[in-house]
Design an enzyme around this catalytic site. Sequence first.
Site, PDB file in Angstrom:
ATOM      1  N   SER A  67       0.299 -15.320  -2.730  1.00  0.00           N
ATOM      2  CA  SER A  67      -0.833 -14.569  -2.038  1.00  0.00           C
ATOM      3  C   SER A  67      -1.581 -13.738  -3.282  1.00  0.00           C
ATOM      4  O   SER A  67      -2.734 -13.839  -3.567  1.00  0.00           O
ATOM      5  CB  SER A  67      -0.412 -13.577  -1.029  1.00  0.00           C
ATOM      6  OG  SER A  67      -1.272 -12.462  -0.854  1.00  0.00           O
TER       7      SER A  67
ATOM      8  N   ASP B 160       8.263 -10.645   5.140  1.00  0.00           N
ATOM      9  CA  ASP B 160       7.803 -10.520   3.744  1.00  0.00           C
ATOM     10  C   ASP B 160       8.436 -11.823   2.862  1.00  0.00           C
ATOM     11  O   ASP B 160       9.735 -11.462   2.026  1.00  0.00           O
ATOM     12  CB  ASP B 160       8.019  -9.067   2.979  1.00  0.00           C
ATOM     13  CG  ASP B 160       6.884  -8.178   3.831  1.00  0.00           C
ATOM     14  OD1 ASP B 160       5.786  -8.571   3.811  1.00  0.00           O
ATOM     15  OD2 ASP B 160       7.265  -7.071   3.886  1.00  0.00           O
TER      16      ASP B 160
ATOM     17  N   GLY C  67       0.790  -1.179  -0.196  1.00  0.00           N
ATOM     18  CA  GLY C  67      -0.047  -0.105   0.020  1.00  0.00           C
ATOM     19  C   GLY C  67       0.862   1.247  -0.126  1.00  0.00           C
ATOM     20  O   GLY C  67       1.679   1.123   0.465  1.00  0.00           O
TER      21      GLY C  67
ATOM     22  N   THR D 254      -4.648  -2.720   7.961  1.00  0.00           N
ATOM     23  CA  THR D 254      -3.763  -1.954   8.803  1.00  0.00           C
ATOM     24  C   THR D 254      -3.382  -0.442   8.127  1.00  0.00           C
ATOM     25  O   THR D 254      -2.955   0.524   8.938  1.00  0.00           O
ATOM     26  CB  THR D 254      -2.355  -2.565   8.981  1.00  0.00           C
ATOM     27  OG1 THR D 254      -1.588  -2.533   7.567  1.00  0.00           O
ATOM     28  CG2 THR D 254      -2.494  -3.907   9.461  1.00  0.00           C
ATOM     29  N   SER D 255      -4.081  -0.157   7.072  1.00  0.00           N
ATOM     30  CA  SER D 255      -4.034   1.039   6.486  1.00  0.00           C
ATOM     31  C   SER D 255      -5.239   1.983   6.789  1.00  0.00           C
ATOM     32  O   SER D 255      -6.217   1.248   7.333  1.00  0.00           O
ATOM     33  CB  SER D 255      -3.804   0.951   5.110  1.00  0.00           C
ATOM     34  OG  SER D 255      -5.019   0.630   4.373  1.00  0.00           O
TER      35      SER D 255
END
Lengths: 509, 509
Positions: free
Chosen positions: B281, B273, B185, B215-216
Amino acid sequence: MTHPVPANPAPAHRLRARRLGVETQSEAVVFMHADCPVGRSEGVTARTQIEVRDGARSIIATLYLVSSDMLALDEVGLSEVAWRRLGVAPDATLHVAHPNPLDSMSAVRAKVYGHRLDLLRLKAIVADVVAERYSDVQLAAFITAFSAQPPQLAETVALTRAMLEAGDRLAWPSPIVADKHCVGGLPGNRTTPLVVAIAAAAGLVIPKTSSRAITSPAGTADAMETMAPVDLDLAAMRAVVDREGGCIVWGGSVRLSPADDIFIRVERALDLDSEAQLVASVLSKKLAAGSTHVLLDLPVGPTAKVRTREDAERLSDQLVAVAAEFGMIVRPVLTDGSQPVGYGIGPALEAHDVLAVLRGAAGAPQDLRERAVQLAGGVLELGGKAAPGSGAESAAAILDDGRALAKFMAICEAQGGFREPPVAAFTHMIEAVRGGVLRAIDNRLLARVAKLAGAPRAKAAGVMLHAKAGDSVEPGQPLLTLHGESPGELDYALSFAAANPDMLLVRPR
Amino acid sequence: MTHPVPANPAPAHRLRARRLGVETQSEAVVFMHADCPVGRSEGVTARTQIEVRDGARSIIATLYLVSSDMLALDEVGLSEVAWRRLGVAPDATLHVAHPNPLDSMSAVRAKVYGHRLDLLRLKAIVADVVAERYSDVQLAAFITAFSAQPPQLAETVALTRAMLEAGDRLAWPSPIVADKHCVGGLPGNRTTPLVVAIAAAAGLVIPKTSSRAITSPAGTADAMETMAPVDLDLAAMRAVVDREGGCIVWGGSVRLSPADDIFIRVERALDLDSEAQLVASVLSKKLAAGSTHVLLDLPVGPTAKVRTREDAERLSDQLVAVAAEFGMIVRPVLTDGSQPVGYGIGPALEAHDVLAVLRGAAGAPQDLRERAVQLAGGVLELGGKAAPGSGAESAAAILDDGRALAKFMAICEAQGGFREPPVAAFTHMIEAVRGGVLRAIDNRLLARVAKLAGAPRAKAAGVMLHAKAGDSVEPGQPLLTLHGESPGELDYALSFAAANPDMLLVRPR
């Protein structure tokens, strides 16, 4: 840029503490109402980590949100371990806030990606782990990383040192402090009381701290507790060792390598056995206990923790090499881990075996006696009380002439008084359905039966074997007896035994 | 051996179900009384995994023990997710027992030790993960293992396939199904509504499912929801796409690659990550959505997810190669990730930016417009609606002549009706304390301020930037405005901004 700074630049959020009586093991858990204004303004969500502060003390806890009337909007509910760790007064108000980032996790990530960690970074990790700042997810990453990226000697030494320095250290007024430890449990392998009695009778200082069972039917502390008190504080333990040279107490009241217990819990959940972790775990505990000469019992067998001789030898080499970096002398002894030791499995049943050996009773388990003599002999040689090669002979003599029994009774008296172990009220004998030879005993299944029967909580519960691997068996001959303190638990153990007939494998001759 | 088999060889333990109203996120949690006879006979301990069964349905849950009167001895308390997953009737009685061993964990351990996993073993793991049989500790080991032992192409392909096949798959009656996705993001990077409008106006089929913020401060679904309903089921989504060629809906009502959401939660907790995880994903979600041609926006910048051009290129190569194994065409586009896109950060503020660009309003954010044109141009070229090199030009024409606005409004109407995004009731402007050049904007800190102001829950809350990196700034010139739906949240965002003055870095010219 500039702007008016509010009166309180980091607003404190106070909530009334409420003790919920919820047991969450070592994980601190707190509960807040989903509509709690504090939680709303912090933007907290369920299952995140949150910092709870009471004055100068703070803990990191997992947060769950409650939408029922279990909690008021201005309350924070604490699990038992959160309550204890924070030392809350019943009417306290607590601050809750997002926790600071866990800086040491960057070192864990570096390890994941294959970098080596130095002492400084390992100490930072272990300090945060001991402060319970690591969530389960983060602990699992640390444990997994050490399995996926096996450390070399220097890193294992650093990990051992970091774990050692994170807890208390005992010191003893003796240049030689003997110890013994068994790596990987084997049901019934209760040699410790015998080894300590023999070594102390020979004049060695051997202050043994033992654990209670975690996943097994009995720990040494559980078995010993059926014969004498084991819950001694450090001062009481010192008094026993001053007087008798040895003790067998529960290690839980001293804080030796506290990170170890946390790591072990996660390793067990993952069934991951990193060799480096095992080495650091065992040695940090022994170093913290002030031991200088340690005999390590490594049972090897297909259903034991260490499965092959090669694994055992590689592990031994690591243990000796890392211990040497700390000036500690370790002697590994590879033993037979193919079946349980002695006849009894369960706290009191194992204690009966120990007493039978000490008393030279008819029918005392010879395998337990021989193993104890072998290990005690090693301790005597390590501690300079027997010439190399003659330790077992000396140990046997101390056992046979009653010195070991006398020393054991003296230790029990010093710890608070000897008592005979209890006997179970309910038993059920299982017989062989056909004749043949008892080929194999599955340690893990047998341990499970003993636990289902109630061990270690029910002290008299467990399993008594009547035959060992290699024995000839006639049809109808007793194979084992289940012992229980309640008929319900006995039934439950029986059900499991019925579903696993190969636990004791009888084959035609 | 033989012995009488009790009537019930695996005794069932029934407890009355009690809904506790506790939100534990995706982790099923159950509570039993510490003195519950069922728990005693099973030998359960706090924080272990337990199986709870209601007829044919069962779940694995984390067990906590309660010693207060919160629960009766014959009750089992369920967290909300446990209650929903099990589909309990209010007066149900449930069986509790130790869970069966998780066989697929042996494959995870094999991965930890460096073995490659094939499709069969990965499917077994993903099936257990989707069935929520993995505890956090076990999930963390899986995620960590993939970071510590990076897979090669074939294993990443297998992981993608396993994740894809564990969920639903959409199919569309069109040979070309276009899609776009942003990896990592960037605050305000709300190009999706613009790209979908332009691509659908050009005649492409582009059924876009978007996520809400985790989370954003805002996900595309959050921003879109301030302009039109997004919570459409599959049938309603199909009707929109049939009529308009495109949609912008929330992906939560379809079950595309459900393992992904579980893995992402743990990856976030670890800040790990793994490239392979990221590839699996993104691609499993896109494949499950039925996409054939996907444009990937990869913002690169020091405070973005992808930090360097080299990382972006390596990641792009993997994405293209793995997608090719499934016959899906992926075009990665590396974009500027050094600062937020547009002016607004927060659901409604971002929607206002999108509408300004669509309407060609004076003061519309040019960076958002240019990025949308660039990405939409790529989609047009991918989908055969523009010749290579002319996509951006075509996209700009569709935007400038009002076709994109008309299509966007038509899509909104088809989704349930267009509405203007709300405006915050409370704002606070922050001015530059000195003149100079705005050198850098910290995406992460800015996102945190927008969240403290209430985004994404408070739709109108967030941050409005008045200057972008590189701009000249005079003393007293507005730098940003905080928007909030309540004065309290606004204050809290202000406190954080005050504590982080370098979030917008102004240096002398």
